[in-house]
Design an enzyme around this catalytic site. Structure first.
Site, PDB file in Angstrom:
ATOM      1  N   THR A   1       0.788  -1.090  -0.043  1.00 45.42           N
ATOM      2  CA  THR A   1      -0.043   0.114   0.193  1.00 45.42           C
ATOM      3  C   THR A   1       0.646   0.980  -0.004  1.00 45.42           C
ATOM      4  O   THR A   1       1.686   1.284   0.979  1.00 45.42           O
ATOM      5  CB  THR A   1      -0.832  -0.056   1.344  1.00 45.42           C
ATOM      6  OG1 THR A   1      -0.200  -0.306   2.566  1.00 45.42           O
ATOM      7  CG2 THR A   1      -2.061  -1.049   1.120  1.00 45.42           C
TER       8      THR A   1
ATOM      9  N   GLU B   1      -3.930   4.794   2.769  1.00 47.40           N
ATOM     10  CA  GLU B   1      -3.076   3.698   2.140  1.00 47.40           C
ATOM     11  C   GLU B   1      -3.855   3.272   0.779  1.00 47.40           C
ATOM     12  O   GLU B   1      -4.964   2.924   0.824  1.00 47.40           O
ATOM     13  CB  GLU B   1      -2.899   2.590   2.898  1.00 47.40           C
ATOM     14  CG  GLU B   1      -2.513   3.013   4.267  1.00 47.40           C
ATOM     15  CD  GLU B   1      -2.332   1.717   5.137  1.00 47.40           C
ATOM     16  OE1 GLU B   1      -2.213   0.669   4.568  1.00 47.40           O
ATOM     17  OE2 GLU B   1      -2.444   1.762   6.350  1.00 47.40           O
TER      18      GLU B   1
ATOM     19  N   ASN C   1       1.395   4.822   0.781  1.00 45.60           N
ATOM     20  CA  ASN C   1       0.780   5.741   1.837  1.00 45.60           C
ATOM     21  C   ASN C   1       0.752   7.347   1.273  1.00 45.60           C
ATOM     22  O   ASN C   1       1.906   7.605   0.768  1.00 45.60           O
ATOM     23  CB  ASN C   1       1.394   5.559   3.113  1.00 45.60           C
ATOM     24  CG  ASN C   1       1.123   4.285   3.842  1.00 45.60           C
ATOM     25  OD1 ASN C   1       1.269   3.398   3.229  1.00 45.60           O
ATOM     26  ND2 ASN C   1       0.488   4.469   5.030  1.00 45.60           N
TER      27      ASN C   1
HETATM   28  C1  LIG Z   1      -8.470  -2.135   0.430  1.00 40.94           C
HETATM   29  C2  LIG Z   1      -7.705  -2.126   1.890  1.00 40.94           C
HETATM   30  C3  LIG Z   1      -8.741  -2.633   2.702  1.00 40.94           C
HETATM   31  C4  LIG Z   1      -8.311  -2.510   4.136  1.00 40.94           C
HETATM   32  N1  LIG Z   1      -9.280  -3.028   5.164  1.00 40.94           N
HETATM   33  C5  LIG Z   1      -8.575  -2.789   6.475  1.00 40.94           C
HETATM   34  C6  LIG Z   1      -9.660  -3.402   7.809  1.00 40.94           C
HETATM   35  O1  LIG Z   1     -10.760  -3.616   7.373  1.00 40.94           O
HETATM   36  N2  LIG Z   1      -9.073  -3.392   8.701  1.00 40.94           N
HETATM   37  C7  LIG Z   1      -7.639  -3.051   9.060  1.00 40.94           C
HETATM   38  O2  LIG Z   1      -7.353  -3.276  10.321  1.00 40.94           O
HETATM   39  N3  LIG Z   1      -6.730  -2.831   8.179  1.00 40.94           N
HETATM   40  C8  LIG Z   1      -7.255  -2.760   6.674  1.00 40.94           C
HETATM   41  N4  LIG Z   1      -6.371  -2.466   5.608  1.00 40.94           N
HETATM   42  C9  LIG Z   1      -5.206  -1.883   5.995  1.00 40.94           C
HETATM   43  C10 LIG Z   1      -4.077  -2.978   6.198  1.00 40.94           C
HETATM   44  O3  LIG Z   1      -4.087  -3.506   7.641  1.00 40.94           O
HETATM   45  C11 LIG Z   1      -2.587  -2.243   6.034  1.00 40.94           C
HETATM   46  O4  LIG Z   1      -2.633  -2.346   4.416  1.00 40.94           O
HETATM   47  C12 LIG Z   1      -1.693  -3.008   6.739  1.00 40.94           C
HETATM   48  O5  LIG Z   1      -1.671  -2.253   7.964  1.00 40.94           O
HETATM   49  C13 LIG Z   1      -0.144  -2.787   6.059  1.00 40.94           C
HETATM   50  O6  LIG Z   1       0.195  -1.659   6.403  1.00 40.94           O
HETATM   51  P1  LIG Z   1       1.545  -0.815   5.877  1.00 40.94           P
HETATM   52  O7  LIG Z   1       1.829  -1.176   4.308  1.00 40.94           O
HETATM   53  O8  LIG Z   1       1.483   0.708   6.022  1.00 40.94           O
HETATM   54  O9  LIG Z   1       2.682  -1.337   6.809  1.00 40.94           O
HETATM   55  C14 LIG Z   1      -6.830  -2.277   4.489  1.00 40.94           C
HETATM   56  C15 LIG Z   1      -6.081  -1.945   3.361  1.00 40.94           C
HETATM   57  C16 LIG Z   1      -6.588  -1.947   2.010  1.00 40.94           C
HETATM   58  C17 LIG Z   1      -5.555  -1.503   1.090  1.00 40.94           C
HETATM   59  N1  LIG Z   2       0.491  -2.404  -6.440  1.00 38.05           N
HETATM   60  C1  LIG Z   2       0.960  -1.325  -5.673  1.00 38.05           C
HETATM   61  N2  LIG Z   2      -0.044  -0.606  -4.888  1.00 38.05           N
HETATM   62  C2  LIG Z   2       0.804   0.132  -3.980  1.00 38.05           C
HETATM   63  N3  LIG Z   2       2.079   0.280  -3.806  1.00 38.05           N
HETATM   64  C3  LIG Z   2       2.925  -0.566  -4.436  1.00 38.05           C
HETATM   65  C4  LIG Z   2       2.484  -1.367  -5.353  1.00 38.05           C
HETATM   66  N4  LIG Z   2       3.371  -1.953  -6.047  1.00 38.05           N
HETATM   67  C5  LIG Z   2       4.626  -1.505  -5.434  1.00 38.05           C
HETATM   68  N5  LIG Z   2       4.089  -0.629  -4.518  1.00 38.05           N
HETATM   69  C6  LIG Z   2       5.212  -0.040  -3.851  1.00 38.05           C
HETATM   70  O1  LIG Z   2       5.200  -0.651  -2.447  1.00 38.05           O
HETATM   71  C7  LIG Z   2       5.348   0.399  -1.279  1.00 38.05           C
HETATM   72  C8  LIG Z   2       4.448  -0.019  -0.060  1.00 38.05           C
HETATM   73  O2  LIG Z   2       5.121  -1.059   0.454  1.00 38.05           O
HETATM   74  P1  LIG Z   2       4.737  -1.735   1.793  1.00 38.05           P
HETATM   75  O3  LIG Z   2       5.286  -3.110   1.903  1.00 38.05           O
HETATM   76  O4  LIG Z   2       3.058  -1.593   1.936  1.00 38.05           O
HETATM   77  O5  LIG Z   2       5.371  -0.895   2.652  1.00 38.05           O
HETATM   78  P2  LIG Z   2       4.843   0.601   3.667  1.00 38.05           P
HETATM   79  O6  LIG Z   2       3.588   0.576   3.566  1.00 38.05           O
HETATM   80  O7  LIG Z   2       5.639   0.239   4.893  1.00 38.05           O
HETATM   81  O8  LIG Z   2       5.493   1.694   2.597  1.00 38.05           O
HETATM   82  C9  LIG Z   2       4.657   1.552  -2.150  1.00 38.05           C
HETATM   83  O9  LIG Z   2       4.910   2.922  -1.498  1.00 38.05           O
HETATM   84  C10 LIG Z   2       5.158   1.720  -3.556  1.00 38.05           C
HETATM   85  O10 LIG Z   2       6.135   2.122  -3.608  1.00 38.05           O
END
Ligand SMILES: Cc1cc2nc3c(=O)[nH]c(=O)nc-3n(C[C@H](O)[C@H](O)[C@H](O)COP(=O)(O)O)c2cc1C
Ligand SMILES: Nc1ncnc2c1ncn2[C@@H]1O[C@H](COP(=O)(O)OP(=O)(O)O)[C@@H](O)[C@H]1O
Length: 184
Positions: free
Chosen positions: A42, A112, A44
């Site tokens: 995701t 995100e 951010n």
């Molecule tokens: C489409 C989508 C739906 C999500 N729904 C939830 C949810 O219902 N509850 C939740 O705790 N986190 C939800 N998340 C967040 C995930 O927990 C989050 O991507 C995860 O904490 C990883 O965070 P990071 O990439 O910032 O480390 C969702 C994320 C996405 C992309």
């Molecule tokens: N399909 C995708 N959607 C969103 N981010 C992506 C995707 N593919 C690669 N990325 C990259 O991955 C990063 C997020 O990685 P992630 O493991 O979620 O770590 P964090 O959330 O801690 O930054 C994004 O900032 C982007 O640079």
């Protein structure tokens, strides 16, 4: 329980008020929980109520729409450039979570975005513009990571199917000066 969830959301006629909602910013690092390992990275964006006033009152949950990314010319997912558009913005369908991620009990609200595309490289620090076209569901707590991942995968299917309708395609729903400007 994904089985009881609707497969398509929003009216067939196209996005309705208050959509589209707009948001933009530079992609920052998230909480580093390795969502890539779950297959759901995701991107951010900072949650900034000065530049995005609507977000202060937005309900927490999952949204869908389109993302426009200003990838550098050197990025492997960038389109071939032309004289009129040296580094065109690239548009992808997306799902997005706005909220506190109750599964992880965050204390700050995050925004995100998971783009529905398999990228060959990261794009931290790139400028991203979002056009939110609809709301999929409330955010939830889960008993396991697998249950969270199943629901997010279902969200991706809902977004794909919902955006595939004629009135929701990028061409039909993105008749928006702000958005088009991002693609020059
Ligand atoms: C489409 C989508 C739906 C999500 N729904 C939830 C949810 O219902 N509850 C939740 O705790 N986190 C939800 N998340 C967040 C995930 O927990 C989050 O991507 C995860 O904490 C990883 O965070 P990071 O990439 O910032 O480390 C969702 C994320 C996405 C992309
Ligand atoms: N399909 C995708 N959607 C969103 N981010 C992506 C995707 N593919 C690669 N990325 C990259 O991955 C990063 C997020 O990685 P992630 O493991 O979620 O770590 P964090 O959330 O801690 O930054 C994004 O900032 C982007 O640079």
């Amino acid at each position: 329980m994904t089985a009881s969830r609707p497969a398509i959301v929003g009216p067939d006629a196209g996005p309705e008020t208050p959509y589209p909602l707009r948001m933009e910013g530079r992609v920052i690092a998230g909480f580093g929980r390795g969502s890539k390992e779950l297959g759901i990275p995701t991107a951010n964006l900072p949650v900034d109520t000065a530049s995005t006033p609507w977000i202060a009152d937005a309900r927490s949950g999952v949204y869908f729409g389109y993302a426009s990314l200003a990838l550098p010319a050197s990025h492997p997912d960038q389109l071939p450039s032309s004289a009129s558009a040296p580094t065109p913005a690239v548009v992808f369908p997306m799902v997005m979570s706005i909220g506190y991620n109750p599964f992880y009990k965050n204390t700050v609200r995050s925004a995100e975005v998971h783009l529905l595309h398999r990228f060959k490289a990261d794009f931290y620090d790139c400028h991203m513009r979002l056009l939110l076209l609809g709301f999929i569901r409330e955010e939830k707590d889960y008993k396991s990571i697998d249950a969270l991942v199943d629901d997010i995968k279902f969200d991706c299917d809902v977004a794909r199917k919902s955006l595939a309708r004629e009135a929701w395609t990028e061409k039909a729903s993105v008749d928006d000066a702000w958005w088009l400007e991002a693609r020059l």
